[in-house]
Scaffold this active site. Structure first.
Site, PDB file in Angstrom:
ATOM      1  N   CYS A   1       0.988  -1.085   0.071  1.00  0.00           N
ATOM      2  CA  CYS A   1      -0.096   0.111  -0.179  1.00  0.00           C
ATOM      3  C   CYS A   1       0.873   1.158   0.007  1.00  0.00           C
ATOM      4  O   CYS A   1       1.397   1.570  -0.966  1.00  0.00           O
ATOM      5  CB  CYS A   1      -0.933  -0.016   1.339  1.00  0.00           C
ATOM      6  SG  CYS A   1      -2.273   0.907   0.752  1.00  0.00           S
TER       7      CYS A   1
ATOM      8  N   HIS B   1      -3.317  -5.191   1.718  1.00  0.00           N
ATOM      9  CA  HIS B   1      -2.617  -5.403   3.217  1.00  0.00           C
ATOM     10  C   HIS B   1      -2.817  -6.646   3.567  1.00  0.00           C
ATOM     11  O   HIS B   1      -3.463  -7.003   4.343  1.00  0.00           O
ATOM     12  CB  HIS B   1      -3.516  -4.529   4.164  1.00  0.00           C
ATOM     13  CG  HIS B   1      -3.347  -3.027   4.123  1.00  0.00           C
ATOM     14  ND1 HIS B   1      -2.366  -2.177   4.731  1.00  0.00           N
ATOM     15  CD2 HIS B   1      -3.563  -2.023   3.334  1.00  0.00           C
ATOM     16  CE1 HIS B   1      -2.562  -1.052   4.418  1.00  0.00           C
ATOM     17  NE2 HIS B   1      -3.304  -0.893   3.638  1.00  0.00           N
TER      18      HIS B   1
ATOM     19  N   GLU C   1      -1.138  -8.022   5.761  1.00  0.00           N
ATOM     20  CA  GLU C   1      -0.764  -8.136   7.042  1.00  0.00           C
ATOM     21  C   GLU C   1      -2.089  -8.162   8.212  1.00  0.00           C
ATOM     22  O   GLU C   1      -2.096  -8.234   9.213  1.00  0.00           O
ATOM     23  CB  GLU C   1       0.037  -7.085   7.644  1.00  0.00           C
ATOM     24  CG  GLU C   1      -0.260  -5.692   7.705  1.00  0.00           C
ATOM     25  CD  GLU C   1      -0.434  -4.975   6.437  1.00  0.00           C
ATOM     26  OE1 GLU C   1      -0.460  -5.945   5.236  1.00  0.00           O
ATOM     27  OE2 GLU C   1      -0.850  -3.929   6.478  1.00  0.00           O
TER      28      GLU C   1
HETATM   29  N1  GLN Z   1      -3.726   6.335   0.985  1.00  0.00           N
HETATM   30  C1  GLN Z   1      -2.614   6.087   1.321  1.00  0.00           C
HETATM   31  C2  GLN Z   1      -1.485   6.807   0.870  1.00  0.00           C
HETATM   32  O1  GLN Z   1      -1.690   7.493  -0.172  1.00  0.00           O
HETATM   33  C3  GLN Z   1      -2.189   4.546   1.671  1.00  0.00           C
HETATM   34  C4  GLN Z   1      -3.217   4.011   2.244  1.00  0.00           C
HETATM   35  C5  GLN Z   1      -2.590   2.876   3.088  1.00  0.00           C
HETATM   36  O2  GLN Z   1      -1.401   2.430   3.135  1.00  0.00           O
HETATM   37  N2  GLN Z   1      -3.434   2.161   3.555  1.00  0.00           N
HETATM   38  O3  GLN Z   1      -0.128   6.970   1.351  1.00  0.00           O
END
Ligand code: GLN
Length: 195
Positions: free
Chosen positions: A78, A171, A173
């Protein structure tokens, strides 16, 4: 036993470390360049990419992580995927530029802010992987060396690998499924068993 660093500046590093310990890996929290000493591989967790990028600069981690990634596996989930990318939309700092991908932040917009879906990932044995997306990014473009591992139709790429570098928009995790972490532990030649 693999020594796995988890970048612990912000975000859900503790959840990654907990899964790694379940897999009998030696998980270490990384906050300073010296913490990378002796570490075999690194996870950059989800969180807020602007914050993680800012703190990496502040603690002098940008160049040490680039040097680390030249030879050792790195996995970004992410926000971690955003900071690993060569190009990312509307990020107010430089990325690490490790993977030849273009990433769009918050690519699912407001309505789909957070959602869960099952992904077929050829590299993972067994049933589809249940994946949790939270304000997730997407890979829109990937260079020729990038292997696409999963995509969401009509949207874009949500898991990809370039050599020993791995990126996932979701994610792993946050679910009880350890297969993605097991897969990461096999990257870079040092093979551990993936069941
Ligand atoms: N929206 C977040 C970003 O732009 C990422 C979100 C996340 O890691 N769950 O950094």
């Amino acid at each position: 036993m693999s020594i796995v660093g988890v970048l612990a500046l912000q975000g859900d590093f503790a959840e990654h470390a907990a899964i790694l310990r379940r897999l009998d890996a030696d998980a270490r929290e990384i906050r300073l360049p010296s913490d990378l000493e002796g570490v075999d591989r690194l996870i950059i967790p989800g969180g807020e990419s602007t914050t993680i990028a800012r703190l990496m600069e502040m603690y002098g981690l940008v160049e040490p992580i680039r040097a680390f990634a030249a030879y050792r596996p790195v996995w970004g989930t992410c926000a971690g995927m955003i900071v690993m990318a060569r190009r990312a939309t509307d990020l107010d700092r430089e990325t690490l530029g490790l993977m030849d991908v273009s990433v769009v932040r918050n690519a699912f917009g407001r309505q789909l802010d957070s959602f869960e879906t099952d992904l077929e990932i050829e590299e993972l044995p067994g049933p589809p992987l249940h994946a949790v997306f939270i304000r997730a990014p997407l890979i829109k473009d990937a260079g020729p060396a990038v292997k696409v591992m999963a995509r969401i139709d009509g949207k874009g790429i949500v898991a990809a690998r370039e050599g020993h570098l791995l990126a996932t928009a979701f994610h792993p995790e946050l679910t009880g499924d350890t297969r993605m972490h097991q897969y990461f532990l096999t990257l870079g030649g040092e093979v551990s068993s993936v069941k």
